[in-house]
Design an enzyme around this catalytic site. Structure first.
Site, short mmCIF file in Angstrom:
data_model
loop_
_atom_site.label_atom_id
_atom_site.label_comp_id
_atom_site.label_asym_id
_atom_site.label_seq_id
_atom_site.Cartn_x
_atom_site.Cartn_y
_atom_site.Cartn_z
N TYR A 143 5.96 -8.59 8.52
CA TYR A 143 5.76 -7.15 8.71
C TYR A 143 5.98 -6.77 10.16
CZ TYR A 143 2.96 -7.64 4.38
OH TYR A 143 2.52 -7.92 3.11
N ARG A 197 -3.96 -4.68 7.43
CA ARG A 197 -4.94 -3.65 7.81
C ARG A 197 -6.18 -4.29 8.44
NH1 ARG A 197 -6.98 -0.97 2.97
NH2 ARG A 197 -5.82 -2.48 1.74
N ASP A 244 0.83 -1.20 0.00
CA ASP A 244 0.00 0.00 0.00
C ASP A 244 0.87 1.26 0.00
OD1 ASP A 244 -2.33 -1.48 0.09
OD2 ASP A 244 -2.43 -1.47 2.28
N ASP A 251 -6.42 2.41 7.62
CA ASP A 251 -5.08 2.95 7.85
C ASP A 251 -5.17 4.47 7.97
OD1 ASP A 251 -5.18 4.04 5.21
OD2 ASP A 251 -4.37 2.20 4.37
#
Length: 308
Positions: free
Chosen positions: A78, A183, A50, A92
């Site tokens: 991540y 997310r 993203d 987000d």
């Protein structure tokens, strides 16, 4: 009268560049810049990050693009900061605030919630995603104020580690299967804790066996003279290093590059059946990937265009 700019001819460039994508860039934006800096004819990335996310974006050039699918299928790792108490339209920082709630959550509650999201789980893909419905990405519907039904998908959270908690910020390390939306994971954790959440930060630190520590930034790439830029590329077989190697004679190499299945001497093979990387023994040239099957049968998979 202005002099027309002469368009540089792109050149064949083969290899893998581990890029640390900056915030605010789409994966395609980053790819286009790197491709221009390397003056490369053919390139592709290996899974979208993203725009608000940063971190490891492996870029494949030339013959390496034939193996980019392997990284699309690979597990990803991540680090993320989950902002508890605030939900947004996108999950987000780029979205508009939907709701704010007080955060009164203990470490015990957090640890309990994290255990519920470890292992195989079901996830509903977000509306703000590149998944397509009737040929159109979901985010286009979302921007038009349209919400569509989405089926839950099975994903696997291999590891979900609490790095720090200082309310309202929850720092996590996530190792997950392909197709996982961190997310959505952050939103679902917030929902279970009763306060809602969105992602404040997201940084990809691993793709398969590739790690962020070996990546470079676009700024660094741009700062170098052109010959030095090419020296930053890892060879094509960097994508295949988790597969065992098989070495062929010149004659077997020729047949392999014609797509022929080859019976190999099982006694000479020190590796198990499964996917392998194949080289020409005489010069160490990578020829491609293959499946090593029962009874020592080598079945070509993806082939490299070689000089001879």
């Amino acid at each position: 009268m202005t002099t027309p700019q002469i368009k540089r001819k792109r050149v064949p460039v083969h290899g893998v560049l581990l890029l640390d994508k900056p915030v605010g860039f789409s994966s395609n934006d980053a790819l286009i810049k790197a491709k221009r800096f390397l003056n490369a004819a053919k390139a592709g990335h290996t899974g979208t990050l993203d725009p608000f996310a940063t971190g490891l974006l492996p870029l494949c050039f030339g013959e390496a693009t034939k193996f980019s699918q392997d990284l699309l299928e690979a597990d990803k790792t991540y680090t993320t900061v989950v902002h508890l108490g605030i939900t947004t339209t996108t999950g987000d920082t780029e979205g508009e605030v939907l709701e704010e709630k007080p955060v009164d959550v203990s470490l015990v509650q957090i640890q309990h919630a994290l255990r519920q999201f470890t292992g195989p789980i079901q996830q509903v893909p977000p509306m703000y995603s590149a998944l397509k419905r009737d040929g159109k990405p979901l985010y286009e519907y979302a921007r038009a104020g349209i919400t569509l039904e989405r089926e839950a998908r099975s994903v696997i959270i291999h590891e979900l580690e609490l790095l720090a908690y200082e309310a309202p910020f929850l720092s996590l390390k996530v190792k997950c299967s392909k197709g996982t939306y961190v997310r959505v994971l952050g939103e679902d954790i917030g929902a279970m804790l009763g306060c809602g959440a969105h992602l404040k930060e997201l940084r990809r630190i691993g793709v398969g066996h590739l790690v962020l520590e070996k990546s470079i930034t676009l700024e660094y790439l741009e700062s170098l003279p052109e010959p030095d830029r090419l020296a930053l590329l890892d060879p094509v077989d960097a994508l295949l290093s988790s597969f065992g190697p098989v070495y062929l004679t010149d004659e077997l190499s020729r047949r392999f590059l014609h797509g022929q299945r080859l019976p190999l001497n099982k006694e000479d093979l020190a590796i198990e059946t499964g996917r392998v990387r194949v080289y020409r023994e005489s010069d160490g040239q990578l020829l491609g990937s293959a499946q090593l099957q029962e009874y020592g049968i080598l079945a070509p998979e993806r082939l490299i265009a070689t000089e001879h």
